[in-house]
Design an enzyme around this catalytic site. Structure first.
Site, PDB file in Angstrom:
ATOM      1  N   GLY A 161       0.830  -1.195   0.000  1.00  0.00           N
ATOM      2  CA  GLY A 161       0.000   0.000   0.000  1.00  0.00           C
ATOM      3  C   GLY A 161       0.866   1.247   0.000  1.00  0.00           C
ATOM      4  O   GLY A 161       2.015   1.216   0.452  1.00  0.00           O
ATOM      5  N   GLN A 200       2.786  10.084   1.284  1.00  0.00           N
ATOM      6  CA  GLN A 200       4.096   9.436   1.408  1.00  0.00           C
ATOM      7  C   GLN A 200       5.036   9.826   0.274  1.00  0.00           C
ATOM      8  O   GLN A 200       6.242   9.609   0.378  1.00  0.00           O
ATOM      9  CB  GLN A 200       3.936   7.919   1.441  1.00  0.00           C
ATOM     10  N   CYS A 250       5.645   0.147   7.356  1.00  0.00           N
ATOM     11  CA  CYS A 250       5.309   1.309   6.538  1.00  0.00           C
ATOM     12  C   CYS A 250       6.517   1.675   5.688  1.00  0.00           C
ATOM     13  O   CYS A 250       7.643   1.680   6.185  1.00  0.00           O
ATOM     14  CB  CYS A 250       4.925   2.473   7.452  1.00  0.00           C
ATOM     15  N   LEU A 251       6.271   1.980   4.423  1.00  0.00           N
ATOM     16  CA  LEU A 251       7.367   2.358   3.529  1.00  0.00           C
ATOM     17  C   LEU A 251       8.042   3.652   3.974  1.00  0.00           C
ATOM     18  O   LEU A 251       9.194   3.896   3.631  1.00  0.00           O
ATOM     19  CB  LEU A 251       6.854   2.483   2.089  1.00  0.00           C
ATOM     20  N   HIS A 305      -4.843   1.350   7.216  1.00  0.00           N
ATOM     21  CA  HIS A 305      -3.509   1.937   7.389  1.00  0.00           C
ATOM     22  C   HIS A 305      -3.311   3.079   6.390  1.00  0.00           C
ATOM     23  O   HIS A 305      -2.836   4.162   6.750  1.00  0.00           O
ATOM     24  CB  HIS A 305      -2.460   0.834   7.178  1.00  0.00           C
ATOM     25  N   GLU A 306      -3.684   2.842   5.118  1.00  0.00           N
ATOM     26  CA  GLU A 306      -3.488   3.861   4.083  1.00  0.00           C
ATOM     27  C   GLU A 306      -4.430   5.048   4.274  1.00  0.00           C
ATOM     28  O   GLU A 306      -4.021   6.202   4.083  1.00  0.00           O
ATOM     29  CB  GLU A 306      -3.642   3.260   2.687  1.00  0.00           C
ATOM     30  N   HIS A 365      -3.079   7.411   6.728  1.00  0.00           N
ATOM     31  CA  HIS A 365      -2.089   8.344   6.164  1.00  0.00           C
ATOM     32  C   HIS A 365      -2.761   9.619   5.653  1.00  0.00           C
ATOM     33  O   HIS A 365      -2.209  10.709   5.786  1.00  0.00           O
ATOM     34  CB  HIS A 365      -1.336   7.699   4.993  1.00  0.00           C
TER      35      HIS A 365
END
Length: 173
Positions: A46, A51, A95-96, A137-138, A141
């Site tokens: 994701g 991000q 997380c990226l 989660h996304e 963000h």
């Protein structure tokens, strides 16, 4: 398609509430395609627009992990959770924007999400398991919330300090 650089925590842009997408332009479709490519390359399941430094309500995800299974990329403009299950699940999240840090996070096991797809059509779907965790989660963000915000302050602070050190090291390289 262009791979976009992924912001690392702490970055103030990751804590901003994103603006809704009011008009689905070709530029936003290209951004969504770039985000998918960036997510797959990372590799992740994701990615949210903040991000990569874009404060718009756009996420991409693909939680298909089985070897040989067809990918199922989803592009969601203005995603919103309409309903959440009472049942809860715990997944180890990463997380990226916070590489190499993971924590078990409890969230609703199932959610109903409505969004606008790449073609501009309204969609709605029920998600469970990893898909439910990922979409929550996304969407977090988009609201300036990171998975570490669910952790106890001391652990969150420790991860933030390690990320600051990583950013300093990368800046020197």
């Amino acid at each position: 398609m262009t791979l976009r650089p992924i912001l690392l925590h702490p970055d103030p842009r990751l804590k901003k509430v994103c603006d809704p997408v009011s008009d689905l332009s070709d530029e936003l479709r290209v951004l969504a395609d770039d985000m998918l490519q960036t997510m797959y390359d990372a590799p992740g399941i994701g990615l949210a627009a903040p991000q990569i430094g874009v404060t718009r309500r756009l996420i991409v995800l693909d939680c298909v992990k089985e070897e040989g299974a067809a990918p199922r990329p989803l592009i969601m403009f203005n995603p919103e959770i309409l309903a959440s299950s009472d049942e809860r699940n715990v997944y180890e999240e990463g997380c990226l924007s916070i590489p190499d840090h993971y924590a078990e996070i409890e969230r609703p096991a199932g959610v109903t999400v409505r969004w606008i797809d790449r073609a501009g059509d309204e969609r709605q779907e029920d998600f469970d398991g990893l898909w439910a965790t990922c979409v929550q989660h996304e969407i977090d963000h988009l609201n300036g919330v990171l998975f570490i915000d669910y952790l106890k302050p001391m652990r969150r602070h420790m991860i933030t300090r390690k990320m600051q050190k990583l950013k300093r090291e990368r800046a020197r390289d």
